[in-house]
Scaffold this motif. Structure first.
Motif, PDB file in Angstrom:
ATOM      1  N   GLY A  60       0.779  -1.239   0.218  1.00 57.43           N
ATOM      2  CA  GLY A  60       0.002  -0.021   0.012  1.00 57.43           C
ATOM      3  C   GLY A  60       0.902   1.098   0.075  1.00 57.43           C
ATOM      4  N   TYR A  61       2.337   1.216   0.215  1.00 62.50           N
ATOM      5  CA  TYR A  61       3.109   2.197   0.240  1.00 62.50           C
ATOM      6  C   TYR A  61       2.514   3.238   1.126  1.00 62.50           C
ATOM      7  CZ  TYR A  61       5.528  -0.489  -3.031  1.00 62.50           C
ATOM      8  OH  TYR A  61       6.104  -1.609  -3.533  1.00 62.50           O
ATOM      9  N   GLN A  62       2.104   4.591   0.749  1.00 62.78           N
ATOM     10  CA  GLN A  62       1.905   5.747   1.658  1.00 62.78           C
ATOM     11  C   GLN A  62       0.307   5.693   1.754  1.00 62.78           C
ATOM     12  OE1 GLN A  62       3.152   9.321  -0.338  1.00 62.78           O
ATOM     13  NE2 GLN A  62       5.402   8.392  -0.992  1.00 62.78           N
ATOM     14  N   LEU A  63      -0.415   4.841   1.607  1.00 69.53           N
ATOM     15  CA  LEU A  63      -1.993   4.510   1.841  1.00 69.53           C
ATOM     16  C   LEU A  63      -2.164   4.226   3.246  1.00 69.53           C
ATOM     17  CD1 LEU A  63      -3.184   2.755  -1.412  1.00 69.53           C
ATOM     18  CD2 LEU A  63      -3.714   5.102  -0.492  1.00 69.53           C
ATOM     19  N   PRO A  64      -3.251   3.985   4.087  1.00 68.01           N
ATOM     20  CA  PRO A  64      -3.346   3.795   5.452  1.00 68.01           C
ATOM     21  C   PRO A  64      -3.366   2.401   5.295  1.00 68.01           C
ATOM     22  CG  PRO A  64      -4.835   5.710   5.018  1.00 68.01           C
ATOM     23  CD  PRO A  64      -3.973   5.322   3.554  1.00 68.01           C
ATOM     24  N   ALA A  65      -3.981   1.741   4.109  1.00 68.41           N
ATOM     25  CA  ALA A  65      -4.123   0.363   4.233  1.00 68.41           C
ATOM     26  C   ALA A  65      -2.702  -0.345   3.686  1.00 68.41           C
ATOM     27  CB  ALA A  65      -5.073  -0.062   2.775  1.00 68.41           C
ATOM     28  N   GLY A  66      -2.601  -1.532   4.211  1.00 71.40           N
ATOM     29  CA  GLY A  66      -1.289  -2.067   4.106  1.00 71.40           C
ATOM     30  C   GLY A  66      -1.112  -2.774   2.456  1.00 71.40           C
ATOM     31  N   TYR A  67      -2.064  -2.913   1.912  1.00 69.29           N
ATOM     32  CA  TYR A  67      -2.038  -3.581   0.541  1.00 69.29           C
ATOM     33  C   TYR A  67      -2.963  -2.824  -0.276  1.00 69.29           C
ATOM     34  CZ  TYR A  67       0.488  -7.191   3.028  1.00 69.29           C
ATOM     35  OH  TYR A  67       1.389  -7.787   3.885  1.00 69.29           O
ATOM     36  N   VAL A  68      -2.787  -3.127  -1.540  1.00 69.23           N
ATOM     37  CA  VAL A  68      -3.740  -2.657  -2.665  1.00 69.23           C
ATOM     38  C   VAL A  68      -3.958  -4.011  -3.587  1.00 69.23           C
ATOM     39  CG1 VAL A  68      -4.110  -1.223  -4.748  1.00 69.23           C
ATOM     40  CG2 VAL A  68      -2.973  -0.324  -2.760  1.00 69.23           C
TER      41      VAL A  68
END
Length: 183
Positions: free
Chosen positions: A78-86
């Motif tokens: 997820g990089y800079q997202l709050p979610a760990g994965y996309v």
């Protein structure tokens, strides 16, 4: 709106999927995995340039520089997202040919299967294919919710959130959820 299915939660909400703090968010991607408009572009912008680099590598290593097939799902960080994965999945373009419901169901089912295989317990979906791909939202909502509920009836997963773009989309999904759970 929230409901419980076999110890799992299904929640409908309006909001920005890039701000969801679930284990994974789902990207309604185009087959290139290289970003685009709508949800896809918003996720790529919010995640930062490392997401694009991982998608390029994923295409090279696992897809032989080909496009991700419609209905399939792949996972990145997820990089800079709050979610760990996309979770990236490619929805069908609406043409009323008759195969769209199965392809759309595959998007949800394959995303959920992959999330479960990776031991994730929460996921946020957008309304896949209802933007520029032109899938009628009333039909898409029924397919999405029927598929999610069927999966949750058979598996212990955790929490599934439908993060909808507008209040109008929320109302469509709310009506569909009430229909699906009453059947």
């Amino acid at each position: 709106m929230r409901t419980e299915i076999n110890g799992n939660q299904v929640e409908l909400m309006t909001g920005d999927i890039t701000r969801q703090q679930t284990d994974a968010i789902v990207n309604a991607a185009n087959g290139s995995l290289l970003g685009g408009g709508g949800v896809d572009g918003a996720i790529h912008r919010a995640a930062g340039p490392d997401l694009l680099e991982e998608c390029k590598q994923l295409r090279k290593d696992f897809l032989n520089n080909e496009y991700l097939p419609t209905g399939e799902a792949v996972l990145t960080k997820g990089y800079q997202l709050p979610a760990g994965y996309v979770m990236h999945t490619v929805g069908p373009v609406w043409s009323n040919s008759g195969n769209e419901p199965g392809l759309l169901a595959n998007c949800y089912q394959n995303s959920l299967k992959l999330a479960k295989d990776k031991n994730l317990s929460s996921i946020s979906f957008p309304s896949i294919s209802t933007g520029v791909y032109g899938y009628p939202i009333e039909k898409a909502a029924s397919v999405a919710l029927e598929t999610i509920i069927e999966f949750l009836q058979d598996h212990h997963f955790g929490k599934v959130i439908m993060t909808l773009f507008s209040e109008q989309d929320y109302q469509v999904y709310s009506r569909a959820l009430k229909r699906v759970i009453s059947d």
